[in-house]
Scaffold this active site. Structure first.
Site, PDB file in Angstrom:
ATOM      1  N   HIS A 155       8.766  70.324  39.890  1.00  0.00           N
ATOM      2  CA  HIS A 155       9.577  71.095  40.800  1.00  0.00           C
ATOM      3  C   HIS A 155       9.122  71.188  42.113  1.00  0.00           C
ATOM      4  CE1 HIS A 155      12.778  73.767  41.853  1.00  0.00           C
ATOM      5  NE2 HIS A 155      13.278  73.977  40.774  1.00  0.00           N
ATOM      6  N   ASN A 157      27.345  56.061  39.511  1.00  0.00           N
ATOM      7  CA  ASN A 157      26.344  57.293  39.094  1.00  0.00           C
ATOM      8  C   ASN A 157      26.876  58.567  38.357  1.00  0.00           C
ATOM      9  OD1 ASN A 157      24.677  59.785  39.279  1.00  0.00           O
ATOM     10  ND2 ASN A 157      24.258  59.330  41.619  1.00  0.00           N
ATOM     11  N   HIS A 172       9.671  49.535  28.874  1.00  0.00           N
ATOM     12  CA  HIS A 172      11.124  49.514  29.507  1.00  0.00           C
ATOM     13  C   HIS A 172      11.252  50.783  30.332  1.00  0.00           C
ATOM     14  CE1 HIS A 172      12.345  46.828  26.335  1.00  0.00           C
ATOM     15  NE2 HIS A 172      11.485  47.512  25.375  1.00  0.00           N
ATOM     16  N   CYS A 228      21.205  65.832  38.882  1.00  0.00           N
ATOM     17  CA  CYS A 228      21.022  64.625  38.119  1.00  0.00           C
ATOM     18  C   CYS A 228      20.064  64.640  37.087  1.00  0.00           C
ATOM     19  CB  CYS A 228      21.077  63.548  39.036  1.00  0.00           C
ATOM     20  SG  CYS A 228      22.649  63.406  39.868  1.00  0.00           S
ATOM     21  N   HIS A 231      16.891  56.749  37.060  1.00  0.00           N
ATOM     22  CA  HIS A 231      18.227  57.214  37.475  1.00  0.00           C
ATOM     23  C   HIS A 231      18.786  56.417  38.403  1.00  0.00           C
ATOM     24  CE1 HIS A 231      21.335  60.043  38.630  1.00  0.00           C
ATOM     25  NE2 HIS A 231      20.831  60.240  39.727  1.00  0.00           N
TER      26      HIS A 231
END
Length: 522
Positions: free
Chosen positions: A305, A426, A389, A226, A393
């Site tokens: 990562h 989602n 703002h 995602c 996700h």
């Protein structure tokens, strides 16, 4: 005896003395170079007097006209090197979010009914999915591909392509139309879809459909979860540094048809209750002429990562269950892994965006805990001082609740994410763009505002993008996916919303009820 002027043939000792003199008078030389550059723009009598006077002053210092020429050349080279080494600004010209037709809308009762009637799930699995839907934060108008709301379901490569083609063509045509840009002007094309990668690639599909030029730089990203939308933006930013005066088209989506799970392994069933059809297209530019009409400028991208850690690597995996059904399994450690990835990401992002007062507070707690071994609570900076703002996700209600708490955000800050989850579900990597479009539709974006996009993905990854609004975006723009529903938004989304199965009946008059199936099986 050598002459102490540049352009002559000085001896070694005199040449060294001349070099020291030139270096010593370098500020004067550069100033002289700048003045001489301005001479042609002055009136004729004045420029002659200024030039002659400047040259006499330099000659009195032992610096000849060739030395001034060398200084002018050095100044020009330095200015050129500075200009070419500066990163090119990257502008977001326009964005588009996909909205499927009414035939694809699936209420929660319709979702339960079709999953139940497909005959792939046990009664216990259906009861579990119903409970998850009631706590998911999803509303009654999310979208499923036609392949999953047919009887029987039709999961195959053909229907998967039909779903992806509808999304891709819809957003690409819309964003190019709204931006007034021809497909032939796009120099960089990036597409991301984590779980479906076809041959030819989706970038080839887009290039073929819209007749893009032969030298378009294309990249097809898959398997990155995602968070791939921000990865695509970061890649586009880097490519726009080396390909001048062009546009970059980024298309983000996920395919649901082939990735709905039709088994009974609980860690894989959660995705059925969350993922829905969606997609977005974003048009970026490095053309300076586009600054006046662009909506945003990309300020930072920060990618984290944590794939080197086994717990992070295995928390979201696509695999087969014991019966051979393919699905995406979510580990119970997901929230812990996401929190660690977020902390790592904001440690890098914080110094780039936070005011000095917040950085000093954070540094003080680090010194106290790591140097003096003091038992003090770690200080989490107030990111509301850096951003206006937040686009988080919309992975699920639990994710949003946790980030609202940890980042100390208000309900107003969380509204774009919660409404996106409620209305569209989602949609994987495209959810961030529905959230930004929501803020635009509500008229919240003002010139100078800063937007923070936060994405999480398998691997495990946490990626951030920071945008600065270059102009005020008027609310209710034509083509914004939220415009038709502005009058009813926001809506209250309870933590638990029971599913009324009687609100959906199949065309043959049958109503599916989970409780009745459980009674029969028991």
């Amino acid at each position: 005896m050598g002459r102490e002027v540049l352009g002559g043939a000085p001896t070694n000792s005199n040449a060294q003395a001349l070099c020291r003199r030139v270096v010593g008078h370098l500020p004067l030389l550069l100033a002289g170079a700048a003045l001489l550059a301005a001479v042609p723009r002055l009136p004729a009598p004045a420029n002659r007097l200024l030039a002659n006077g400047l040259l006499r002053e330099l000659a009195a210092l032992g610096v000849s006209a060739p030395a001034v020429a060398v200084a002018c050349w050095a100044a020009a080279v330095a200015a050129w090197a500075y200009a070419v080494s500066r990163p090119r600004p990257v502008y977001l010209v326009e964005l588009s979010g996909y909205v499927a037709g009414e035939a694809h809308e699936a209420s929660r009762a319709k979702t339960v009914a079709h999953f139940g009637r497909c005959g792939r799930f046990s009664a216990e699995s259906m009861a579990f999915q119903k409970r998850m839907l009631e706590r998911s934060g999803l509303g009654e108008r999310t979208h499923f591909p036609a392949s999953l709301i047919r009887v029987p379901v039709d999961m195959c490569l053909r229907t998967a392509r039909e779903e992806s083609h509808a999304v891709i063509f819809g957003v690409v045509e819309d964003v190019l139309r709204r931006a007034g840009v021809a497909a032939a002007d796009v120099g960089v094309l990036i597409f991301n879809s984590s779980l479906l990668s076809t041959t030819p690639s989706f970038t080839s599909l887009i290039a073929n459909r819209y007749g893009m030029r032969h030298d378009v730089v294309s990249h097809n990203l898959s398997g990155m979860g995602c968070s791939a939308g921000i990865i695509a933006i970061d890649l586009a930013k880097r490519l726009l540094q080396v390909h001048p005066d062009t546009y970059a088209l980024v298309v983000s989506t996920e395919n649901i048809t082939l990735n709905a799970y039709m088994g009974n392994h609980r860690p894989m069933l959660v995705t059925n209750t969350l993922f829905r059809v969606g997609g977005a297209a974003i048009l970026l530019s490095n053309r300076r002429g586009d600054r006046g009409r662009a909506k945003y400028q990309l300020i930072h991208t920060v990618r984290t990562h944590r794939g080197a850690h086994d717990q992070s690597f295995t928390c979201v995996t696509q695999e087969e269950d014991a019966a051979g059904c393919v699905g995406v399994s979510l580990s119970k450690d997901l929230m812990l892994v996401a929190g660690e990835a977020l902390r790592t990401n904001i440690t890098t992002l914080g110094p780039l965006v936070l005011p000095m007062s917040e950085q000093l507070r954070f540094l003080a707690t680090v010194v106290l805990t790591r140097v003096f071994r003091a038992n003090v609570r770690a200080y989490l900076p107030d990111f509301r001082l850096a951003f206006d703002h937040f686009c988080i996700h919309a992975g699920g209600r639990g994710v949003l609740d946790e980030l609202e708490r940890s980042l100390k955000l208000s309900a107003w800050h969380m509204e774009p994410s919660r409404m996106t989850l409620c209305r569209f579900g989602n949609t994987s990597s495209s959810s961030l763009w529905y959230e930004l479009a929501y803020s635009e539709a509500k008229g919240r974006i003002r010139k100078g505002d800063r937007v923070w996009q936060i994405a999480f993905g398998s691997g495990f990854k946490c990626n951030s993008a920071v945008w600065k609004a270059l102009r005020t975006v008027p609310g209710g723009e034509d083509g914004n996916p939220w415009t038709p529903e502005l009058d009813v938004l926001p809506i209250h989304v309870p933590k638990v919303a029971p599913v009324d199965e009687t609100t959906y009946t199949f065309p043959d008059g049958v109503t599916y009820k989970v409780e009745e199936v459980l009674k029969v099986n028991s």
